[in-house]
Design a protein around this motif. Structure first.
Motif, PDB file in Angstrom:
ATOM      1  N   ALA A 193       0.894  -1.183   0.005  1.00 15.30           N
ATOM      2  CA  ALA A 193       0.020  -0.093  -0.021  1.00 15.30           C
ATOM      3  C   ALA A 193       0.651   1.218  -0.252  1.00 15.30           C
ATOM      4  CB  ALA A 193      -1.024   0.093   1.201  1.00 15.30           C
ATOM      5  N   MET A 194       1.869   1.184   0.941  1.00 15.41           N
ATOM      6  CA  MET A 194       2.773   2.550   0.884  1.00 15.41           C
ATOM      7  C   MET A 194       3.805   2.632  -0.518  1.00 15.41           C
ATOM      8  SD  MET A 194       3.329   4.458   3.267  1.00 15.41           S
ATOM      9  CE  MET A 194       2.971   3.786   4.857  1.00 15.41           C
ATOM     10  N   ALA A 195       3.941   1.373  -1.149  1.00 15.23           N
ATOM     11  CA  ALA A 195       4.548   1.701  -2.487  1.00 15.23           C
ATOM     12  C   ALA A 195       3.701   2.392  -3.460  1.00 15.23           C
ATOM     13  CB  ALA A 195       4.901   0.267  -2.994  1.00 15.23           C
ATOM     14  N   ALA A 196       2.160   1.956  -3.293  1.00 14.53           N
ATOM     15  CA  ALA A 196       1.396   2.550  -4.051  1.00 14.53           C
ATOM     16  C   ALA A 196       1.276   3.972  -3.843  1.00 14.53           C
ATOM     17  CB  ALA A 196      -0.125   1.623  -4.070  1.00 14.53           C
ATOM     18  N   LYS A 197       1.255   4.161  -2.496  1.00 16.32           N
ATOM     19  CA  LYS A 197       1.011   5.750  -2.272  1.00 16.32           C
ATOM     20  C   LYS A 197       2.305   6.523  -2.719  1.00 16.32           C
ATOM     21  CE  LYS A 197      -0.781   8.751   0.356  1.00 16.32           C
ATOM     22  NZ  LYS A 197      -2.308   9.459   0.141  1.00 16.32           N
ATOM     23  N   SER A 198       3.302   6.072  -2.715  1.00 18.26           N
ATOM     24  CA  SER A 198       4.622   6.865  -3.151  1.00 18.26           C
ATOM     25  C   SER A 198       4.865   6.710  -4.673  1.00 18.26           C
ATOM     26  CB  SER A 198       5.812   6.313  -2.144  1.00 18.26           C
ATOM     27  OG  SER A 198       6.015   4.899  -2.517  1.00 18.26           O
ATOM     28  N   GLY A 199       4.143   5.977  -5.157  1.00 19.34           N
ATOM     29  CA  GLY A 199       4.127   5.819  -6.744  1.00 19.34           C
ATOM     30  C   GLY A 199       5.188   4.883  -7.107  1.00 19.34           C
ATOM     31  N   VAL A 200       5.668   3.915  -6.155  1.00 27.39           N
ATOM     32  CA  VAL A 200       6.838   2.933  -6.640  1.00 27.39           C
ATOM     33  C   VAL A 200       6.177   1.589  -7.193  1.00 27.39           C
ATOM     34  CG1 VAL A 200       8.551   1.495  -5.756  1.00 27.39           C
ATOM     35  CG2 VAL A 200       8.268   3.763  -4.835  1.00 27.39           C
ATOM     36  N   ASP A 201       6.613   1.244  -8.348  1.00 27.15           N
ATOM     37  CA  ASP A 201       6.348  -0.254  -8.936  1.00 27.15           C
ATOM     38  C   ASP A 201       6.125  -1.010  -8.001  1.00 27.15           C
ATOM     39  OD1 ASP A 201       5.538  -2.430 -10.337  1.00 27.15           O
ATOM     40  OD2 ASP A 201       6.735  -1.498 -12.034  1.00 27.15           O
ATOM     41  N   PRO A 202       5.124  -1.749  -7.548  1.00 26.31           N
ATOM     42  CA  PRO A 202       5.133  -2.891  -6.526  1.00 26.31           C
ATOM     43  C   PRO A 202       5.615  -4.072  -6.900  1.00 26.31           C
ATOM     44  CG  PRO A 202       2.694  -2.599  -7.482  1.00 26.31           C
ATOM     45  CD  PRO A 202       3.742  -1.550  -8.035  1.00 26.31           C
ATOM     46  N   GLN A 203       5.761  -4.334  -8.337  1.00 27.54           N
ATOM     47  CA  GLN A 203       6.699  -5.274  -8.977  1.00 27.54           C
ATOM     48  C   GLN A 203       8.109  -5.233  -8.536  1.00 27.54           C
ATOM     49  OE1 GLN A 203       5.472  -8.528 -10.459  1.00 27.54           O
ATOM     50  NE2 GLN A 203       7.574  -9.121  -9.934  1.00 27.54           N
ATOM     51  N   LYS A 204       8.641  -4.061  -8.779  1.00 27.63           N
ATOM     52  CA  LYS A 204      10.124  -3.945  -8.236  1.00 27.63           C
ATOM     53  C   LYS A 204      10.137  -3.889  -6.755  1.00 27.63           C
ATOM     54  CE  LYS A 204      11.282  -0.901 -12.423  1.00 27.63           C
ATOM     55  NZ  LYS A 204       9.974  -0.880 -13.148  1.00 27.63           N
ATOM     56  N   VAL A 205       9.115  -3.605  -6.088  1.00 22.66           N
ATOM     57  CA  VAL A 205       9.333  -3.654  -4.536  1.00 22.66           C
ATOM     58  C   VAL A 205       9.689  -5.423  -4.330  1.00 22.66           C
ATOM     59  CG1 VAL A 205       8.245  -3.516  -2.420  1.00 22.66           C
ATOM     60  CG2 VAL A 205       8.237  -1.664  -4.078  1.00 22.66           C
ATOM     61  N   TYR A 206       8.764  -6.178  -4.861  1.00 21.91           N
ATOM     62  CA  TYR A 206       8.629  -7.578  -4.778  1.00 21.91           C
ATOM     63  C   TYR A 206       9.817  -8.169  -5.298  1.00 21.91           C
ATOM     64  CZ  TYR A 206       7.846 -12.534  -5.270  1.00 21.91           C
ATOM     65  OH  TYR A 206       7.935 -13.818  -5.190  1.00 21.91           O
ATOM     66  N   ASP A 207      10.375  -7.659  -6.504  1.00 24.35           N
ATOM     67  CA  ASP A 207      11.664  -8.036  -6.925  1.00 24.35           C
ATOM     68  C   ASP A 207      12.989  -8.075  -6.322  1.00 24.35           C
ATOM     69  OD1 ASP A 207      10.370  -8.910  -9.187  1.00 24.35           O
ATOM     70  OD2 ASP A 207      10.736  -7.462 -10.577  1.00 24.35           O
ATOM     71  N   VAL A 208      13.022  -6.754  -5.729  1.00 19.73           N
ATOM     72  CA  VAL A 208      14.162  -6.554  -4.646  1.00 19.73           C
ATOM     73  C   VAL A 208      13.975  -7.309  -3.329  1.00 19.73           C
ATOM     74  CG1 VAL A 208      15.350  -4.991  -3.239  1.00 19.73           C
ATOM     75  CG2 VAL A 208      14.685  -4.244  -5.700  1.00 19.73           C
ATOM     76  N   MET A 209      13.066  -7.160  -2.614  1.00 16.72           N
ATOM     77  CA  MET A 209      12.753  -7.772  -1.574  1.00 16.72           C
ATOM     78  C   MET A 209      12.820  -9.274  -1.385  1.00 16.72           C
ATOM     79  SD  MET A 209       9.865  -5.332   0.550  1.00 16.72           S
ATOM     80  CE  MET A 209       9.914  -6.259   2.064  1.00 16.72           C
ATOM     81  N   SER A 210      12.449 -10.112  -2.645  1.00 18.65           N
ATOM     82  CA  SER A 210      12.335 -11.235  -2.459  1.00 18.65           C
ATOM     83  C   SER A 210      13.626 -11.835  -2.928  1.00 18.65           C
ATOM     84  CB  SER A 210      11.209 -11.874  -3.758  1.00 18.65           C
ATOM     85  OG  SER A 210      11.384 -11.256  -4.886  1.00 18.65           O
ATOM     86  N   ALA A 211      14.608 -11.071  -3.379  1.00 23.00           N
ATOM     87  CA  ALA A 211      15.997 -11.390  -3.720  1.00 23.00           C
ATOM     88  C   ALA A 211      16.841 -11.581  -2.628  1.00 23.00           C
ATOM     89  CB  ALA A 211      16.593 -10.563  -4.690  1.00 23.00           C
ATOM     90  N   GLY A 212      16.225 -11.306  -1.364  1.00 14.92           N
ATOM     91  CA  GLY A 212      17.171 -11.251  -0.230  1.00 14.92           C
ATOM     92  C   GLY A 212      16.717 -12.157   0.879  1.00 14.92           C
ATOM     93  N   PRO A 213      17.119 -12.006   2.020  1.00 10.33           N
ATOM     94  CA  PRO A 213      16.833 -12.932   3.146  1.00 10.33           C
ATOM     95  C   PRO A 213      15.422 -12.678   3.800  1.00 10.33           C
ATOM     96  CG  PRO A 213      18.370 -11.346   4.006  1.00 10.33           C
ATOM     97  CD  PRO A 213      18.390 -11.223   2.382  1.00 10.33           C
ATOM     98  N   LEU A 214      14.697 -11.534   3.218  1.00 14.02           N
ATOM     99  CA  LEU A 214      13.404 -11.348   3.671  1.00 14.02           C
ATOM    100  C   LEU A 214      12.349 -12.236   2.703  1.00 14.02           C
ATOM    101  CD1 LEU A 214      13.283  -7.444   3.748  1.00 14.02           C
ATOM    102  CD2 LEU A 214      13.510  -9.053   5.794  1.00 14.02           C
ATOM    103  N   HIS A 215      12.713 -12.963   1.630  1.00 13.56           N
ATOM    104  CA  HIS A 215      11.673 -13.703   0.897  1.00 13.56           C
ATOM    105  C   HIS A 215      11.028 -14.680   1.782  1.00 13.56           C
ATOM    106  CE1 HIS A 215      10.937 -16.600  -2.521  1.00 13.56           C
ATOM    107  NE2 HIS A 215      10.059 -15.502  -2.444  1.00 13.56           N
ATOM    108  N   SER A 216       9.870 -14.822   1.588  1.00 13.72           N
ATOM    109  CA  SER A 216       9.191 -15.974   2.281  1.00 13.72           C
ATOM    110  C   SER A 216       7.856 -16.494   1.698  1.00 13.72           C
ATOM    111  CB  SER A 216       8.681 -15.751   3.800  1.00 13.72           C
ATOM    112  OG  SER A 216       7.703 -14.583   3.828  1.00 13.72           O
TER     113      SER A 216
END
Length: 298
Positions: A193-216
């Motif tokens: 939701a915050m990504a949408a509020k700030s105008g950041v592409d949610p797919q890019k958010v996922y791509d970055v976060m899922s590439a690291g230790p936070l992925h679940s």
């Protein structure tokens, strides 16, 4: 154990699937419903019989299984003149498959022991579809001799069946599990939701976060709705998630401590329920947060 009769109380989505599995493995099953007749009628059509009360069911069963929504529901079926305990034969094993308060579990265990029977907690992981395939995760606890006696039946229901220790341990670990699950799901929902509020592409958010230790897997469940529009990968309602987080907090209070980390998820889910999202699935917390943050999807 095919010659032993299993009494099963609570044929919602999960309970009905478990009964279907038991019947497919040729177990004799007596059922008792709650609100809906759908699961009862399906079980009767496949060879189950129906009891008129919890007491009647218990008196005819060697094993009693409960799959219900809350500790209050379990207690309402266990206690009273027409409850399970009133009908138990000596050496019957009773299993609570729901997500219950450990304090309630231990109280009921004492009452069951007083009439010469055994009470186990066995909360579940995975989904009704896994139940129909005998692939549940079962977190059992309580008297080991009683557990060993019914383990073949539990293995018919579960792919990963654990005995975790003394009575209440299964429910304690399940609350740990659901606390982390609902906290992670709520946090990830807010992030989208915050990504949408700030105008950041949610797919890019996922791509970055899922590439690291936070992925679940939980991240993927929320992503499936936030990006792909499918909430069904986590078919668990917000009201149930809120209940489990509340039980975690209550368990902490019973232990004499005040949970810090559970408060944020509990507050978020309670607010979502107040806004009409009680029956929505947990991934739809994304929509709740977007509404709160006045996000307009383009």
């Amino acid at each position: 154990m095919a010659d032993q009769t299993i009494g099963f109380i609570g044929l919602g989505l999960m309970g009905a699937a478990m009964v279907d599995r038991l019947l497919s493995k040729n177990h004799k099953v007596i059922v008792l419903g709650n609100k809906s007749r759908k699961g009862i009628e399906a079980a009767l059509a496949k060879g189950a019989t129906e009891a008129n009360s919890a007491k009647e069911l218990a008196s005819a069963s060697d094993i009693v299984m409960l799959c219900m929504g809350t500790s209050d529901h379990v207690e309402s079926r266990m206690l009273g003149d027409n409850g399970v305990i009133a009908g138990l034969k000596p050496n019957t094993v009773v299993v609570d498959f729901g997500t219950s308060l450990p304090s309630s579990t231990k109280m009921l265990g004492e009452k069951v022991a007083a009439v010469g029977s055994h009470y186990l907690d066995g909360p579940l992981g995975r989904t009704p579809s896994h139940a129909m395939e005998g692939k549940l995760n079962i977190m059992a606890a309580g008297d080991k001799t009683a557990y060993d006696r019914i383990e073949p039946v539990l293995n018919d229901l579960g792919e990963n069946v654990f005995h975790l220790g003394e009575l209440g341990t299964g429910h304690t670990i399940k609350l740990f599990n659901n606390f982390l699950a609902m906290t992670t799901a709520s946090a990830m929902s807010e992030i989208f939701a915050m990504a949408a509020k700030s105008g950041v592409d949610p797919q890019k958010v996922y791509d970055v976060m899922s590439a690291g230790p936070l992925h679940s897997m939980m991240m993927d469940f929320i992503k499936a709705y936030a990006i792909d529009g499918n909430p069904e990968n986590l078919a668990f309602s917000i009201k149930n998630g809120s209940k489990d987080i509340g039980y975690y907090g209550q368990m902490a209070e019973d232990l004499g401590v005040d949970s810090i980390m559970s408060k944020a998820a509990k507050n978020a889910m309670s607010a979502a329920i107040e806004d009409g999202y009680a029956d929505n699935l947990v991934p739809e917390m994304v929509t709740f947060f977007k509404q709160k943050y006045s996000v307009t999807d383009s």
